[in-house]
Scaffold this motif. Sequence first.
Motif, PDB file in Angstrom:
ATOM      1  N   ILE A  49       0.835  -1.208   0.000  1.00  0.00           N
ATOM      2  CA  ILE A  49       0.000   0.000   0.000  1.00  0.00           C
ATOM      3  C   ILE A  49       0.866   1.253   0.000  1.00  0.00           C
ATOM      4  O   ILE A  49       0.523   2.278  -0.620  1.00  0.00           O
ATOM      5  N   ARG A  50       2.025   1.214   0.669  1.00  0.00           N
ATOM      6  CA  ARG A  50       2.907   2.388   0.736  1.00  0.00           C
ATOM      7  C   ARG A  50       3.560   2.722  -0.600  1.00  0.00           C
ATOM      8  O   ARG A  50       4.140   3.797  -0.739  1.00  0.00           O
ATOM      9  N   TRP A  51       3.487   1.818  -1.572  1.00  0.00           N
ATOM     10  CA  TRP A  51       3.940   2.177  -2.918  1.00  0.00           C
ATOM     11  C   TRP A  51       3.083   3.308  -3.480  1.00  0.00           C
ATOM     12  O   TRP A  51       3.570   4.132  -4.255  1.00  0.00           O
ATOM     13  N   PHE A  52       1.822   3.314  -3.077  1.00  0.00           N
ATOM     14  CA  PHE A  52       0.884   4.321  -3.587  1.00  0.00           C
ATOM     15  C   PHE A  52       0.643   5.440  -2.579  1.00  0.00           C
ATOM     16  O   PHE A  52       0.293   6.558  -2.953  1.00  0.00           O
ATOM     17  N   ASN A  53       0.791   5.106  -1.289  1.00  0.00           N
ATOM     18  CA  ASN A  53       0.586   6.093  -0.231  1.00  0.00           C
ATOM     19  C   ASN A  53       1.697   5.920   0.814  1.00  0.00           C
ATOM     20  O   ASN A  53       1.557   5.148   1.760  1.00  0.00           O
ATOM     21  N   PRO A  54       2.823   6.636   0.657  1.00  0.00           N
ATOM     22  CA  PRO A  54       3.990   6.436   1.530  1.00  0.00           C
ATOM     23  C   PRO A  54       3.704   6.658   3.012  1.00  0.00           C
ATOM     24  O   PRO A  54       4.420   6.114   3.863  1.00  0.00           O
ATOM     25  N   ASN A  55       2.704   7.427   3.350  1.00  0.00           N
ATOM     26  CA  ASN A  55       2.413   7.741   4.751  1.00  0.00           C
ATOM     27  C   ASN A  55       1.396   6.794   5.386  1.00  0.00           C
ATOM     28  O   ASN A  55       0.966   7.028   6.510  1.00  0.00           O
ATOM     29  N   PHE A  56       1.031   5.753   4.658  1.00  0.00           N
ATOM     30  CA  PHE A  56       0.004   4.844   5.171  1.00  0.00           C
ATOM     31  C   PHE A  56       0.521   4.091   6.398  1.00  0.00           C
ATOM     32  O   PHE A  56       1.655   3.599   6.423  1.00  0.00           O
ATOM     33  N   SER A  57      -0.319   4.002   7.424  1.00  0.00           N
ATOM     34  CA  SER A  57       0.031   3.279   8.643  1.00  0.00           C
ATOM     35  C   SER A  57      -1.240   2.689   9.250  1.00  0.00           C
ATOM     36  O   SER A  57      -2.198   3.419   9.509  1.00  0.00           O
ATOM     37  N   LEU A  58      -1.250   1.375   9.454  1.00  0.00           N
ATOM     38  CA  LEU A  58      -2.428   0.721  10.030  1.00  0.00           C
ATOM     39  C   LEU A  58      -2.035  -0.613  10.652  1.00  0.00           C
ATOM     40  O   LEU A  58      -1.415  -1.451  10.003  1.00  0.00           O
ATOM     41  N   ASP A  59      -2.371  -0.781  11.922  1.00  0.00           N
ATOM     42  CA  ASP A  59      -2.201  -2.072  12.594  1.00  0.00           C
ATOM     43  C   ASP A  59      -3.471  -2.886  12.382  1.00  0.00           C
ATOM     44  O   ASP A  59      -4.444  -2.749  13.130  1.00  0.00           O
ATOM     45  N   TRP A  60      -3.464  -3.704  11.367  1.00  0.00           N
ATOM     46  CA  TRP A  60      -4.665  -4.416  10.943  1.00  0.00           C
ATOM     47  C   TRP A  60      -5.264  -5.277  12.040  1.00  0.00           C
ATOM     48  O   TRP A  60      -6.490  -5.311  12.204  1.00  0.00           O
ATOM     49  N   LEU A  61      -4.449  -5.979  12.761  1.00  0.00           N
ATOM     50  CA  LEU A  61      -4.951  -7.017  13.664  1.00  0.00           C
ATOM     51  C   LEU A  61      -5.230  -6.528  15.079  1.00  0.00           C
ATOM     52  O   LEU A  61      -5.569  -7.340  15.952  1.00  0.00           O
ATOM     53  N   ILE A  62      -5.106  -5.206  15.320  1.00  0.00           N
ATOM     54  CA  ILE A  62      -5.442  -4.709  16.660  1.00  0.00           C
ATOM     55  C   ILE A  62      -6.715  -3.870  16.646  1.00  0.00           C
ATOM     56  O   ILE A  62      -7.110  -3.346  17.687  1.00  0.00           O
ATOM     57  N   HIS A  63      -7.336  -3.746  15.482  1.00  0.00           N
ATOM     58  CA  HIS A  63      -8.618  -3.051  15.371  1.00  0.00           C
ATOM     59  C   HIS A  63      -9.681  -4.069  14.938  1.00  0.00           C
ATOM     60  O   HIS A  63      -9.435  -4.887  14.051  1.00  0.00           O
ATOM     61  N   THR A  64     -10.838  -3.991  15.549  1.00  0.00           N
ATOM     62  CA  THR A  64     -11.864  -5.005  15.335  1.00  0.00           C
ATOM     63  C   THR A  64     -12.243  -5.162  13.868  1.00  0.00           C
ATOM     64  O   THR A  64     -12.185  -6.269  13.313  1.00  0.00           O
ATOM     65  N   ASP A  65     -12.621  -4.082  13.214  1.00  0.00           N
ATOM     66  CA  ASP A  65     -13.112  -4.165  11.836  1.00  0.00           C
ATOM     67  C   ASP A  65     -12.043  -4.658  10.875  1.00  0.00           C
ATOM     68  O   ASP A  65     -12.296  -5.524  10.031  1.00  0.00           O
ATOM     69  N   THR A  66     -10.839  -4.120  10.989  1.00  0.00           N
ATOM     70  CA  THR A  66      -9.776  -4.530  10.073  1.00  0.00           C
ATOM     71  C   THR A  66      -9.294  -5.951  10.356  1.00  0.00           C
ATOM     72  O   THR A  66      -8.917  -6.675   9.438  1.00  0.00           O
ATOM     73  N   ALA A  67      -9.307  -6.351  11.627  1.00  0.00           N
ATOM     74  CA  ALA A  67      -8.906  -7.717  11.964  1.00  0.00           C
ATOM     75  C   ALA A  67      -9.900  -8.721  11.384  1.00  0.00           C
ATOM     76  O   ALA A  67      -9.505  -9.753  10.822  1.00  0.00           O
ATOM     77  N   ARG A  68     -11.182  -8.414  11.492  1.00  0.00           N
ATOM     78  CA  ARG A  68     -12.200  -9.291  10.922  1.00  0.00           C
ATOM     79  C   ARG A  68     -12.079  -9.347   9.406  1.00  0.00           C
ATOM     80  O   ARG A  68     -12.187 -10.424   8.800  1.00  0.00           O
ATOM     81  N   ALA A  69     -11.856  -8.190   8.781  1.00  0.00           N
ATOM     82  CA  ALA A  69     -11.692  -8.161   7.328  1.00  0.00           C
ATOM     83  C   ALA A  69     -10.469  -8.954   6.901  1.00  0.00           C
ATOM     84  O   ALA A  69     -10.494  -9.663   5.879  1.00  0.00           O
ATOM     85  N   ALA A  70      -9.389  -8.864   7.686  1.00  0.00           N
ATOM     86  CA  ALA A  70      -8.163  -9.598   7.362  1.00  0.00           C
ATOM     87  C   ALA A  70      -8.387 -11.103   7.440  1.00  0.00           C
ATOM     88  O   ALA A  70      -7.907 -11.863   6.586  1.00  0.00           O
ATOM     89  N   VAL A  71      -9.099 -11.554   8.459  1.00  0.00           N
ATOM     90  CA  VAL A  71      -9.386 -12.987   8.606  1.00  0.00           C
ATOM     91  C   VAL A  71     -10.189 -13.501   7.409  1.00  0.00           C
ATOM     92  O   VAL A  71      -9.891 -14.558   6.842  1.00  0.00           O
ATOM     93  N   ILE A  72     -11.217 -12.753   7.013  1.00  0.00           N
ATOM     94  CA  ILE A  72     -12.039 -13.150   5.870  1.00  0.00           C
ATOM     95  C   ILE A  72     -11.213 -13.142   4.590  1.00  0.00           C
ATOM     96  O   ILE A  72     -11.323 -14.055   3.758  1.00  0.00           O
TER      97      ILE A  72
END
Length: 291
Positions: free
Chosen positions: A138-161
């Motif tokens: 993702i940082r190839w397109f947005n160098p400032n992107f930062s997200l801990d996927w697995l410590i937030h409920t919605d993103t963790a669920r999306a990652a599992v799916i």
Amino acid sequence: MYASKRYLLIAWIFVLPALLIRFFTTVYPVIETFRVSFYNVNLLRGINEFIGFQNYFSIFQDEKMITSIYFTAIFVVGSMIGHIVFGIGLALILNMKMAGQKVLRTIVLLPWAMPMVVIAIASKWAFNNEYGLVNDFIRWFNPNFSLDWLIHTDTARAAVIAVDLWKDVPFFAILVLAGLQFIPRDMYEAAKIDGAGVLQSFFRITLPLISRNILLLSIFFTMWRITSFDIVYAMTSGGPGEDTALVAYRITTEAFTNLNTGYAASIAIVLFIVMAILSGLSMYGAKKVNY
């Protein structure tokens, strides 16, 4: 007459060991699980007392269990929608005549051939904010992107799916592809002569003729999704909090972590009943499909 009875007896003697093994590995555990579900069995406290249906009532009073049921429903519905949409799309691509078709089909199937535990552990690293493959891409397109996927409920669920889809969609697509192979090319040629476009051919020919195949596949894949355990165990351990704990994972933690085997048995029985009902309804629906 005597000889036939003798042969029948000999046949039963040879079959009996297999039947006994099957009984003690399948039937007996189900019976014992049903019995234990009516007891308060806690190995840590040394408790073993009959409490009737209290364990079953506790399921719907346990906030952690309700969260697990909620996420299991999201996981099953979201995963199956993805399987059907992406699986059909991938199958159509693999059905096209192109160079290296057999090699492509083999490569596509590689994720399914890998153990889920291995994929889940690798995905845990891939979704890491600091060195994960996902954020690096993702940082190839947005160098400032930062997200801990697995410590937030919605993103963790999306990652599992998403990981579940990456693992099993190729296998679903290969099975759909098998159904596509039986559709005669003459039907598409006749439709083309009549002026039908690509979308019309898909919705009027392809989709109706593979609908029964897709429905039957969806039944079995739904059953697998309901009993999924390893992806959550290796990837999120039910976190953050208990927000990605599937029902099957909850059974395991109650039985082997909390050693509350009576409560775990009651959850397992409810899950078994739900699966039996869904399977019966699905098979009934499959008979109603005319194609």
